[in-house]
Design an enzyme around this catalytic site. Structure first.
Site, PDB file in Angstrom:
ATOM      1  N   THR A 117      39.278  14.476 -17.364  1.00 16.82           N
ATOM      2  CA  THR A 117      39.916  14.997 -16.160  1.00 16.82           C
ATOM      3  C   THR A 117      40.748  13.942 -15.450  1.00 16.82           C
ATOM      4  OG1 THR A 117      39.403  15.718 -13.913  1.00 16.82           O
ATOM      5  CG2 THR A 117      37.706  14.478 -15.015  1.00 16.82           C
ATOM      6  N   TYR A 141      31.780  13.995 -10.074  1.00 17.23           N
ATOM      7  CA  TYR A 141      32.373  14.730 -11.196  1.00 17.23           C
ATOM      8  C   TYR A 141      33.264  13.796 -12.020  1.00 17.23           C
ATOM      9  CZ  TYR A 141      35.623  17.657 -13.743  1.00 17.23           C
ATOM     10  OH  TYR A 141      36.405  18.191 -14.737  1.00 17.23           O
TER      11      TYR A 141
HETATM   12  N1  UFG Z   1      42.254  23.878  -1.971  1.00 18.67           N
HETATM   13  C1  UFG Z   1      42.443  24.493  -0.756  1.00 18.67           C
HETATM   14  N2  UFG Z   1      41.831  25.707  -0.550  1.00 18.67           N
HETATM   15  C2  UFG Z   1      41.041  26.317  -1.478  1.00 18.67           C
HETATM   16  C3  UFG Z   1      40.870  25.675  -2.734  1.00 18.67           C
HETATM   17  C4  UFG Z   1      41.494  24.455  -2.938  1.00 18.67           C
HETATM   18  O1  UFG Z   1      43.127  23.974   0.120  1.00 18.67           O
HETATM   19  O2  UFG Z   1      40.513  27.393  -1.206  1.00 18.67           O
HETATM   20  C5  UFG Z   1      42.921  22.601  -2.234  1.00 18.67           C
HETATM   21  C6  UFG Z   1      41.955  21.468  -2.536  1.00 18.67           C
HETATM   22  O3  UFG Z   1      41.485  20.868  -1.365  1.00 18.67           O
HETATM   23  C7  UFG Z   1      42.863  20.555  -3.362  1.00 18.67           C
HETATM   24  C8  UFG Z   1      43.775  21.518  -4.100  1.00 18.67           C
HETATM   25  O4  UFG Z   1      43.714  22.742  -3.384  1.00 18.67           O
HETATM   26  O5  UFG Z   1      43.632  19.771  -2.530  1.00 18.67           O
HETATM   27  C9  UFG Z   1      43.336  21.784  -5.521  1.00 18.67           C
HETATM   28  O6  UFG Z   1      41.952  22.081  -5.515  1.00 18.67           O
HETATM   29  P1  UFG Z   1      41.196  22.727  -6.744  1.00 18.67           P
HETATM   30  O7  UFG Z   1      39.787  22.979  -6.306  1.00 18.67           O
HETATM   31  O8  UFG Z   1      41.990  23.852  -7.269  1.00 18.67           O
HETATM   32  O9  UFG Z   1      41.244  21.594  -7.847  1.00 18.67           O
HETATM   33  P2  UFG Z   1      40.830  20.036  -7.748  1.00 18.67           P
HETATM   34  O10 UFG Z   1      42.114  19.284  -7.633  1.00 18.67           O
HETATM   35  O11 UFG Z   1      39.790  19.776  -6.749  1.00 18.67           O
HETATM   36  O12 UFG Z   1      40.119  19.813  -9.135  1.00 18.67           O
HETATM   37  C10 UFG Z   1      40.721  20.230 -10.308  1.00 18.67           C
HETATM   38  C11 UFG Z   1      39.643  20.452 -11.359  1.00 18.67           C
HETATM   39  C12 UFG Z   1      39.051  19.170 -11.790  1.00 18.67           C
HETATM   40  C13 UFG Z   1      40.109  18.178 -12.113  1.00 18.67           C
HETATM   41  C14 UFG Z   1      41.096  18.027 -11.018  1.00 18.67           C
HETATM   42  C15 UFG Z   1      42.175  17.077 -11.414  1.00 18.67           C
HETATM   43  O13 UFG Z   1      38.609  21.266 -10.867  1.00 18.67           O
HETATM   44  O14 UFG Z   1      38.288  19.421 -12.921  1.00 18.67           O
HETATM   45  O15 UFG Z   1      41.637  19.279 -10.728  1.00 18.67           O
HETATM   46  O16 UFG Z   1      43.050  16.838 -10.347  1.00 18.67           O
HETATM   47  F1  UFG Z   1      39.556  16.979 -12.318  1.00 18.67           F
END
Ligand code: UFG
Length: 328
Positions: A117, A141
């Site tokens: 990731t 993670y």
């Molecule tokens: N976000 C919101 N509202 C929501 C959901 C997400 O504002 O309801 C924001 C999060 O705070 C973040 C962005 O949208 O800033 C993306 O969040 P995600 O939960 O979609 O994804 P993440 O970036 O946290 O994590 C994902 C994968 C991981 C991976 C990562 C790499 O889940 O496995 O991307 O950047 F490691």
């Protein structure tokens, strides 16, 4: 010769199994169905319900099916959950991966593809971030995946095993043929949440933090279509089968979108102006993370075919509508 796909009933794994079965490959799926679905499995794939941490089971599968390569997807993947339950994440993602690698070594499996990731980089010092950047995960993670990468590297040094580590950026979208998609009911990922809100399955959604050092203050991510990610796995498998050396590759497009840009795209493409609230930042979130994907393009000749936020969002909307229709 068969390919063992761990987590093959899950979101990304099920797309891999479809791609392998489309090419008539023999596929054995090991999945404990904790977040996966039996229905997600492509016809012709063998499903074994069990745990990747069950070394005896993995070894038995390797012997019984003559496993040539393992593609290891099975993992827990929610960044904030890992902050709340670090030991659960280290057990599930790191300890069980150790058992799985041990079974592969013992069973003489020579090729492995590991789902890592972008979270291994944390808040990278330079963006786009390349594979040789310092690894400084911000969440358990990310650390759980970084530790697995290290185990794989060291095991491959000591034993006749070659591997490809793929560091996924933000995976989204669904099979263009509508055969699979993100089905987790309580998914936390941005595009899924926004699409569900557009379709009226949630009354509103939240933006986690609007004071980051980014152009509009919300977090920036490199969203990659799941089918292009599977293309990267297919290229990695071909590389290993042709005797290619172990390597690590970023999987992203090399450009990012903010949370607000993603929400705007979902509103525009769904035609629904849903309610969005500002909320405090989420623990473990880096401000901006964009892939330098030059290495995979050059070394594996990876050519993405769905490189557009609109294409990703359209396929996510189509999949969510299909899930809704199934319920009604
Ligand atoms: N976000 C919101 N509202 C929501 C959901 C997400 O504002 O309801 C924001 C999060 O705070 C973040 C962005 O949208 O800033 C993306 O969040 P995600 O939960 O979609 O994804 P993440 O970036 O946290 O994590 C994902 C994968 C991981 C991976 C990562 C790499 O889940 O496995 O991307 O950047 F490691």
């Amino acid at each position: 010769m068969a390919v063992l796909v761990t987590g093959g009933a899950g979101y990304i794994g099920s797309h891999m199994v479809l791609a392998l079965r489309d090419r008539d490959e023999q596929v054995v799926v090991l999945d404990n169905l904790s977040t996966g679905f039996r229905e997600a499995l492509a016809p012709g794939a063998i499903l074994i319900e069990g745990d990747v941490g069950d070394r005896a089971l993995v070894l038995a599968l390797i012997k019984k099916h003559g496993i040539e390569a393992i593609i290891h997807f099975a993992a827990k993947i929610v960044v904030p959950d890992s902050v709340a339950d670090p030991l659960g994440y280290y057990l599930n993602n790191t300890v069980k991966t150790r058992e799985m690698i041990a079974a592969a070594v013992e069973g003489g499996v020579g090729q492995m593809i590991f789902s890592s990731t972008a979270a291994v980089y944390g808040n990278p010092q330079a963006t786009p971030v390349a594979e040789d950047a310092a690894l400084m995960p911000l969440s358990p993670y990310g650390t759980s995946k970084m530790m697995s990468e290290m185990m794989l590297r060291d095991a491959a040094f000591a034993h006749p095993l070659r591997y490809v580590v793929l560091r996924y950026f933000n995976v989204a979208g669904a099979d263009p043929g509508g055969r699979s998609g993100q089905s987790t009911p309580n998914a936390t990922h941005l595009i899924k949440v926004a699409v569900q809100t557009a379709l009226g399955m949630r009354p509103s959604m939240q933006v986690f933090g609007d004071d980051y050092a980014t152009p509009d203050g919300t977090c920036v991510r490199d969203y990659i279509h799941v089918s292009d990610l599977i293309g990267a796995h297919a290229a990695a498998l071909a590389h290993l089968r042709h005797g290619g050396a172990s390597d690590v590759f970023n999987c992203g497009y090399g450009h990012g979108y903010s949370v607000l840009e993603v929400i705007d795209a979902v509103k525009r493409l769904s035609g629904v102006d849903f309610k969005v609230d500002m909320a405090p930042p989420r623990a473990g979130d880096p401000a901006s993370i964009i892939a330098d994907a030059a290495r995979i393009r050059h070394k594996l000749a990876w050519m993405p075919e769905h490189n557009s936020l609109d294409t990703i969002v359209r396929s996510a909307l189509a999949w969510e509508r299909q899930l809704l229709n199934r319920q009604s």
